[in-house]
Design an enzyme around this catalytic site. Structure first.
Site, PDB file in Angstrom:
ATOM      1  N   ASP A  98     -36.737  94.907 -72.249  1.00  0.00           N
ATOM      2  CA  ASP A  98     -37.961  95.430 -72.842  1.00  0.00           C
ATOM      3  C   ASP A  98     -38.606  96.381 -71.844  1.00  0.00           C
ATOM      4  O   ASP A  98     -38.841  96.021 -70.687  1.00  0.00           O
ATOM      5  CB  ASP A  98     -38.922  94.282 -73.151  1.00  0.00           C
ATOM      6  CG  ASP A  98     -39.780  94.550 -74.373  1.00  0.00           C
ATOM      7  OD1 ASP A  98     -40.367  95.650 -74.436  1.00  0.00           O
ATOM      8  OD2 ASP A  98     -39.869  93.681 -75.255  1.00  0.00           O
ATOM      9  N   ASP A 206     -41.593  99.611 -75.686  1.00  0.00           N
ATOM     10  CA  ASP A 206     -42.898  99.154 -76.156  1.00  0.00           C
ATOM     11  C   ASP A 206     -43.848 100.333 -76.391  1.00  0.00           C
ATOM     12  O   ASP A 206     -43.993 101.206 -75.524  1.00  0.00           O
ATOM     13  CB  ASP A 206     -43.498  98.208 -75.109  1.00  0.00           C
ATOM     14  CG  ASP A 206     -44.792  97.576 -75.555  1.00  0.00           C
ATOM     15  OD1 ASP A 206     -44.744  96.742 -76.475  1.00  0.00           O
ATOM     16  OD2 ASP A 206     -45.850  97.909 -74.975  1.00  0.00           O
ATOM     17  N   GLU A 265     -40.686 101.043 -80.341  1.00  0.00           N
ATOM     18  CA  GLU A 265     -41.805 100.485 -81.090  1.00  0.00           C
ATOM     19  C   GLU A 265     -42.797 101.621 -81.297  1.00  0.00           C
ATOM     20  O   GLU A 265     -43.355 102.145 -80.342  1.00  0.00           O
ATOM     21  CB  GLU A 265     -42.476  99.334 -80.329  1.00  0.00           C
ATOM     22  CG  GLU A 265     -43.613  98.715 -81.135  1.00  0.00           C
ATOM     23  CD  GLU A 265     -44.516  97.816 -80.306  1.00  0.00           C
ATOM     24  OE1 GLU A 265     -45.137  96.918 -80.891  1.00  0.00           O
ATOM     25  OE2 GLU A 265     -44.621  98.022 -79.090  1.00  0.00           O
ATOM     26  N   HIS A 341     -42.534  89.145 -82.087  1.00  0.00           N
ATOM     27  CA  HIS A 341     -43.549  88.367 -81.378  1.00  0.00           C
ATOM     28  C   HIS A 341     -44.970  88.790 -81.716  1.00  0.00           C
ATOM     29  O   HIS A 341     -45.932  88.123 -81.315  1.00  0.00           O
ATOM     30  CB  HIS A 341     -43.331  88.498 -79.877  1.00  0.00           C
ATOM     31  CG  HIS A 341     -43.466  89.907 -79.387  1.00  0.00           C
ATOM     32  ND1 HIS A 341     -42.526  90.878 -79.672  1.00  0.00           N
ATOM     33  CD2 HIS A 341     -44.437  90.527 -78.678  1.00  0.00           C
ATOM     34  CE1 HIS A 341     -42.912  92.027 -79.139  1.00  0.00           C
ATOM     35  NE2 HIS A 341     -44.068  91.842 -78.536  1.00  0.00           N
ATOM     36  N   ASP A 342     -45.148  89.900 -82.432  1.00  0.00           N
ATOM     37  CA  ASP A 342     -46.472  90.435 -82.741  1.00  0.00           C
ATOM     38  C   ASP A 342     -46.890  90.211 -84.189  1.00  0.00           C
ATOM     39  O   ASP A 342     -47.899  90.772 -84.624  1.00  0.00           O
ATOM     40  CB  ASP A 342     -46.509  91.941 -82.452  1.00  0.00           C
ATOM     41  CG  ASP A 342     -46.639  92.247 -80.968  1.00  0.00           C
ATOM     42  OD1 ASP A 342     -47.130  91.379 -80.225  1.00  0.00           O
ATOM     43  OD2 ASP A 342     -46.243  93.355 -80.554  1.00  0.00           O
TER      44      ASP A 342
END
Length: 585
Positions: A98, A206, A265, A341-342
């Site tokens: 990540d 990210d 993302e 996870h969000d």
């Protein structure tokens, strides 16, 4: 459509703090991940993506990084990563890291230097601005942008020592890097090469579309209402003016040399041409991005994430069709996902997570995802049909995420004397909190759901349903048909067997638009035509088959272990949350 290894791969996301604890501190760790590689391999996973494990003060669960080249001791060591890569390689699997480079931690040495003085060489590594002044001369933020993880707060943080503000879009502990500075970009390239050289196959990137800001830093429009001081400024930093330039630089200076997989993302953008520019075969900067239309379906349009908006199956169908067709017609590439996870758990969000229908809802969504074009992502516990935790959990004690904490604090401040509105805000929290995806992985019916040893207190409460919903039970239980885990395993195997259809094939929605059903045909060069029919409702329905569709046989469904016994023509009866897969003539 060109084939590639990463297009056919199935990616499994691990949220490390919640996956498996092996040292008794209540936090998951790298050795815990390594201990479960056979579990992933058996499911059908090719790539392991792990959320940030770098050294961090954990203000935002590791997305505030203080050292990009060091593993946080809470998760293990750099040597543990080396062993993880080695163990993955032995199983024919790969590791995706990540990359969080829109911002760092306020404790990163770069920022410690930057904030030390206005003359420090790294001052320009971050975004510093002089304050505005109110009528009393007190410093005020340079503009009215709101914080992403707490829109009641400013996106700017005041530094008293140097009498300037720094931009911190997410939290004050996460100062934004200044990508206008070529030294910053070179440092990011160096970090990327470091982990690729250690064996990583690529990166999930990210909020990578926030790295370029409009250098005018203008005020945002007051979309949250005249009574709010701060407002979302995404118009001025989402897919900013130099984003493509920066990503092209990464592509040519780093990614091409390693043949790396990348998934960006990119929240806040749904324009087809803008996205194709990023992911178009050959000229695009990234392999694919996460398109958020599906996970934003219950957001109030134009508002922040923590809102509730009614949606329909027609909306669902429209979104899926839009991106399936767009990537096929414009030579781009999709990511296929419903969880991360969000976001809350998909079985709770899109279907019925009651004891009666949870498995059917989970397997219905699995059938859809395993038959869509793109690289498929499975989030830990999704393969079990893990659901949101109960509404009875205490927001002040059981919720851990900074976004949820800020949201509930704001709600109490604004609506503490208004029980009706406060109840509505509580409903938003219960349905949308990121915490739902972050409860410990449910491995078995033992203490702490097998996440940690008996007597250990996990960092976050285990969901109350773990005795019934857990991996051990689902991998062995055939008493009532296929479990969610077994259904996922079968679906992933079928997807790989017929990759010409489900990974690379054509896509066409069929049948009339409906508030209950959604159907489409996938066509491959070798394996022919396949029909998927989904009942996204809690009702018994009849799906009317179009005249040009002729079913040769129903091959799989989520109500039966074997082949469904359904009509091959005219009207197809579907139970609540039932999905079927058929082969066409």
């Amino acid at each position: 459509m060109a084939e590639a290894w990463w297009k056919e791969a199935v990616v499994y996301q691990v949220y490390p703090s919640s996956f498996k604890d092996t040292n008794g501190d209540g936090w998951g760790d790298i050795k815990g991940i390594t201990s479960k590689l056979d579990y992933m391999k058996d499911l059908g996973i090719d790539i392991l993506w792990v959320s940030p494990m770098y050294k961090s003060p954990q203000a935002d669960m590791g997305y505030d990084i203080s050292d990009y080249k060091a593993i946080d001791p809470i998760y293990g060591t750099n040597e543990d990563i080396d062993n993880l890569v080695s163990e993955l390689k032995q199983r024919g699997m790969k590791l995706m890291m990540d990359l969080v480079v829109n911002h760092t931690s306020e404790m990163h040495e770069w920022f410690l230097e930057s904030r030390s003085s206005k003359s420090n060489p790294k001052r320009s590594w971050y975004i510093w601005k002089d304050p505005k002044r109110d009528e009393n001369g007190k410093p005020q933020p340079p503009n009215n942008w709101s914080q992403i993880l707490g829109e009641a707060n400013s996106a700017w943080t005041y530094d008293e020592k140097t009498d300037q503000y720094y931009l911190s879009l997410f939290t004050p502990e996460q100062p934004d890097l200044n990508w206008e500075n070529p030294d910053v970009r070179a440092a990011v390239h160096d970090v990327m090469k470091y982990w690729l050289d250690k064996g990583a196959c690529g990166y999930r990137m990210d909020v990578i579309n926030l790295i370029s800001k409009d250098q005018r830093f203008p005020d945002a429009e007051p979309v949250l209402g005249p009574d709010r001081k701060y407002h979302p400024g995404g118009k001025y930093f989402v897919n900013g003016p130099r984003m493509h330039e920066y990503l092209q630089e990464i592509k040519h200076k780093v990614l091409e040399k390693y043949g790396a997989i990348t998934v960006g993302e990119m929240p806040g953008v749904s324009d087809i041409d803008e996205i194709i520019k990023t992911v178009k075969s050959g000229t695009g900067e990234l392999s694919m991005i996460f398109i958020f239309d599906i996970v934003d379906i219950d957001n109030v349009p134009g508002k922040v994430r923590m809102t509730l908006h009614e949606w329909s199956v027609k909306d669902f169908r429209r979104i899926v069709n839009k991106w399936q067709r767009a990537m096929i017609e414009k030579d781009g590439w999709n990511s296929v996902f419903l969880e991360n996870h969000d976001n809350p758990r998909s079985v709770s969000r899109y279907t019925d997570d009651s004891d009666e229908y949870r498995t059917y809802g989970a397997t219905l969504l699995a059938l859809m995802q395993t038959t869509l074009n793109g690289t498929l992502y499975v989030y830990q516990g999704e393969e079990l049909g893990m659901r949101n935790f109960p509404k009875s959990w205490d927001p002040l004690k059981d919720y851990k995420d900074i976004e949820a904490i800020n949201f509930w604090k704001k709600s109490l401040d604004l609506y503490g004397d208004d029980p009706v509105e406060l109840a509505q805000q509580r409903k938003v929290l219960e349905r949308k909190a990121r915490d739902h995806a972050r409860t410990p992985m449910q491995w078995n019916a033992g203490p702490n759901a097998g996440f940690a040893d008996e007597g250990v207190k996990p960092w976050m409460r285990v969901n109350d349903d773990y005795r019934e919903v857990n991996a051990e039970k689902q991998r062995s239980d055939n008493s009532e048909g296929l479990s969610a885990w077994q259904f996922w395993q079968r679906g992933l195997a079928n997807r790989k067997l017929h990759k010409d259809v489900f990974t690379y094939g054509d896509f066409e929605t069929v049948g009339a638009e409906s508030n209950e059903t959604f159907a489409y045909v996938r066509t491959g060069k070798k394996s022919g035509k396949w029909l998927v029919v989904l009942n996204l409702s809690g009702k018994e329905v009849q799906w009317e088959m179009p005249e040009n569709i002729e079913v040769q046989g129903w091959m799989a469904g989520n109500y039966t272990t074997g082949k469904p016994d359904k009509s091959l023509n005219d009207s197809v009866a579907l139970h609540p949350w039932e999905g079927v897969l058929g082969r066409l003539v």
